[in-house]
Motif scaffolding. Structure first.
Motif, PDB file in Angstrom:
ATOM      1  N   ALA A   1       0.838  -1.202   0.000  1.00  0.00           N
ATOM      2  CA  ALA A   1       0.000   0.000   0.000  1.00  0.00           C
ATOM      3  C   ALA A   1       0.874   1.254   0.000  1.00  0.00           C
ATOM      4  CB  ALA A   1      -0.946  -0.001   1.193  1.00  0.00           C
ATOM      5  N   ARG A   2       1.919   1.266   0.837  1.00  0.00           N
ATOM      6  CA  ARG A   2       2.831   2.417   0.863  1.00  0.00           C
ATOM      7  C   ARG A   2       3.486   2.626  -0.494  1.00  0.00           C
ATOM      8  NH1 ARG A   2       4.277   0.303   5.889  1.00  0.00           N
ATOM      9  NH2 ARG A   2       6.152  -0.638   5.000  1.00  0.00           N
ATOM     10  N   ALA A   3       3.890   1.551  -1.140  1.00  0.00           N
ATOM     11  CA  ALA A   3       4.547   1.667  -2.445  1.00  0.00           C
ATOM     12  C   ALA A   3       3.593   2.238  -3.494  1.00  0.00           C
ATOM     13  CB  ALA A   3       5.075   0.306  -2.889  1.00  0.00           C
ATOM     14  N   LEU A   4       2.373   1.730  -3.537  1.00  0.00           N
ATOM     15  CA  LEU A   4       1.394   2.233  -4.500  1.00  0.00           C
ATOM     16  C   LEU A   4       1.041   3.686  -4.211  1.00  0.00           C
ATOM     17  CD1 LEU A   4      -0.531   1.930  -6.873  1.00  0.00           C
ATOM     18  CD2 LEU A   4      -2.149   0.793  -5.334  1.00  0.00           C
ATOM     19  N   LEU A   5       0.840   4.017  -2.943  1.00  0.00           N
ATOM     20  CA  LEU A   5       0.526   5.404  -2.576  1.00  0.00           C
ATOM     21  C   LEU A   5       1.651   6.355  -2.964  1.00  0.00           C
ATOM     22  CD1 LEU A   5      -1.127   4.857   0.899  1.00  0.00           C
ATOM     23  CD2 LEU A   5      -2.208   5.888  -1.109  1.00  0.00           C
ATOM     24  N   ALA A   6       2.887   5.940  -2.772  1.00  0.00           N
ATOM     25  CA  ALA A   6       4.021   6.796  -3.120  1.00  0.00           C
ATOM     26  C   ALA A   6       4.053   7.097  -4.615  1.00  0.00           C
ATOM     27  CB  ALA A   6       5.333   6.152  -2.678  1.00  0.00           C
ATOM     28  N   VAL A   7       3.765   6.097  -5.415  1.00  0.00           N
ATOM     29  CA  VAL A   7       3.760   6.273  -6.868  1.00  0.00           C
ATOM     30  C   VAL A   7       2.641   7.224  -7.292  1.00  0.00           C
ATOM     31  CG1 VAL A   7       3.283   5.055  -9.042  1.00  0.00           C
ATOM     32  CG2 VAL A   7       4.884   4.087  -7.400  1.00  0.00           C
ATOM     33  N   VAL A   8       1.453   7.029  -6.753  1.00  0.00           N
ATOM     34  CA  VAL A   8       0.316   7.891  -7.105  1.00  0.00           C
ATOM     35  C   VAL A   8       0.557   9.310  -6.600  1.00  0.00           C
ATOM     36  CG1 VAL A   8      -2.147   8.288  -6.729  1.00  0.00           C
ATOM     37  CG2 VAL A   8      -1.323   5.987  -7.254  1.00  0.00           C
ATOM     38  N   ALA A   9       1.018   9.454  -5.358  1.00  0.00           N
ATOM     39  CA  ALA A   9       1.269  10.783  -4.791  1.00  0.00           C
ATOM     40  C   ALA A   9       2.288  11.554  -5.625  1.00  0.00           C
ATOM     41  CB  ALA A   9       1.747  10.660  -3.353  1.00  0.00           C
ATOM     42  N   ALA A  10       3.360  10.894  -6.020  1.00  0.00           N
ATOM     43  CA  ALA A  10       4.385  11.556  -6.834  1.00  0.00           C
ATOM     44  C   ALA A  10       3.809  12.032  -8.166  1.00  0.00           C
ATOM     45  CB  ALA A  10       5.562  10.617  -7.065  1.00  0.00           C
ATOM     46  N   ALA A  11       2.879  11.278  -8.708  1.00  0.00           N
ATOM     47  CA  ALA A  11       2.296  11.636 -10.013  1.00  0.00           C
ATOM     48  C   ALA A  11       1.312  12.792  -9.913  1.00  0.00           C
ATOM     49  CB  ALA A  11       1.606  10.417 -10.617  1.00  0.00           C
ATOM     50  N   VAL A  12       0.575  12.904  -8.814  1.00  0.00           N
ATOM     51  CA  VAL A  12      -0.471  13.935  -8.731  1.00  0.00           C
ATOM     52  C   VAL A  12       0.003  15.225  -8.068  1.00  0.00           C
ATOM     53  CG1 VAL A  12      -2.327  12.235  -8.742  1.00  0.00           C
ATOM     54  CG2 VAL A  12      -1.497  13.125  -6.554  1.00  0.00           C
ATOM     55  N   GLU A  13       1.118  15.174  -7.363  1.00  0.00           N
ATOM     56  CA  GLU A  13       1.611  16.385  -6.720  1.00  0.00           C
ATOM     57  C   GLU A  13       2.237  17.300  -7.749  1.00  0.00           C
ATOM     58  OE1 GLU A  13       4.187  14.887  -3.673  1.00  0.00           O
ATOM     59  OE2 GLU A  13       2.497  14.367  -2.376  1.00  0.00           O
ATOM     60  N   GLY A  14       2.194  18.576  -7.465  1.00  0.00           N
ATOM     61  CA  GLY A  14       2.815  19.537  -8.361  1.00  0.00           C
ATOM     62  C   GLY A  14       1.889  20.687  -8.666  1.00  0.00           C
ATOM     63  N   GLU A  15       2.296  21.438  -9.640  1.00  0.00           N
ATOM     64  CA  GLU A  15       1.606  22.679  -9.968  1.00  0.00           C
ATOM     65  C   GLU A  15       0.795  22.622 -11.257  1.00  0.00           C
ATOM     66  OE1 GLU A  15       1.562  25.341  -7.917  1.00  0.00           O
ATOM     67  OE2 GLU A  15       2.680  24.053  -6.534  1.00  0.00           O
ATOM     68  N   GLY A  16       0.756  21.504 -11.926  1.00  0.00           N
ATOM     69  CA  GLY A  16       0.047  21.417 -13.197  1.00  0.00           C
ATOM     70  C   GLY A  16      -1.460  21.545 -13.033  1.00  0.00           C
ATOM     71  N   ALA A  17      -2.156  21.577 -14.139  1.00  0.00           N
ATOM     72  CA  ALA A  17      -3.613  21.633 -14.136  1.00  0.00           C
ATOM     73  C   ALA A  17      -4.167  20.341 -13.525  1.00  0.00           C
ATOM     74  CB  ALA A  17      -4.134  21.803 -15.561  1.00  0.00           C
TER      75      ALA A  17
END
Length: 192
Positions: free
Chosen positions: A52-68
């Motif tokens: 769960a931690r591994a999957l969450l880390a991957v998703v979090a890294a993808a959605v974080e940031g300043e994009g639309a």
């Protein structure tokens, strides 16, 4: 040992998996597995938490940031589908095995799901720019993504990029109706 346990639980399920098989696959003795992980239940819980931690880390890294919001949601979906395709045993543990065994395992998987839904809800709230049930929509999207990952990773499924694009088209079209003038679904009459 954890990799061997995830592989065994993912392929055989919790009930059918044995500590002997896990020890053999890991190349260690059964007493060593028990020394570090105490019991089959503790081992399974540790597997769920790690994956769960591994999957969450991957998703979090993808959605974080300043994009639309649209770009971030699309990136999150692609990361989710890519991870589930590249780690089918981990996904089986999280999506089927943990839930099928009931408590306390189902709660562990539910925590991961709720955290992903939190990311999605924030993005939907930003995209909607008006009243909408972002939490409910996020839960629906996460449920759809889980079902699609199970299908995409099975026989006749599809590649992660295609799965992400298909679900994104469906979601973003639906969100467009919420953000258009008069799109607040809470003000529409219920269907008969």
């Amino acid at each position: 040992m954890m990799d061997a346990a995830v592989r065994t639980f993912g392929r055989l399920g919790y009930q059918a998996a044995s500590m002997d098989e896990i020890a053999e696959l890991a190349g260690v003795s059964k007493p060593l597995v028990y020394l570090y992980l105490h019991s089959k239940e503790d081992l399974f819980t540790s597997c769920i938490r790690r994956e769960a931690r591994a999957l969450l880390a991957v998703v979090a890294a993808a959605v974080e940031g300043e994009g639309a919001a649209e770009e971030r949601l699309s990136a999150g979906l692609l990361a989710f589908f890519t991870y589930t395709a590249e780690h089918p045993d981990a996904w089986a543990v999280l999506s089927r095995q943990a839930r099928a065994q009931g408590e306390p395992f189902a709660t562990e998987a539910e925590r991961m799901r709720d955290e992903i839904a939190g990311y999605v809800g924030e993005l939907i709230g930003v995209a909607a720019q008006g009243p909408c049930d972002a939490e409910g929509l996020a839960q629906a999207l996460v449920g759809a993504a889980e079902a699609m990952a199970n299908w995409a990773n099975g026989p006749g499924g599809t590649a992660p990029r295609q799965a992400a694009a298909t679900l994104m088209r469906l979601v973003w079209t639906g969100l467009g109706t919420l953000t258009a003038p008069g799109g607040d679904l809470s003000k529409r009459p219920a269907a008969p």
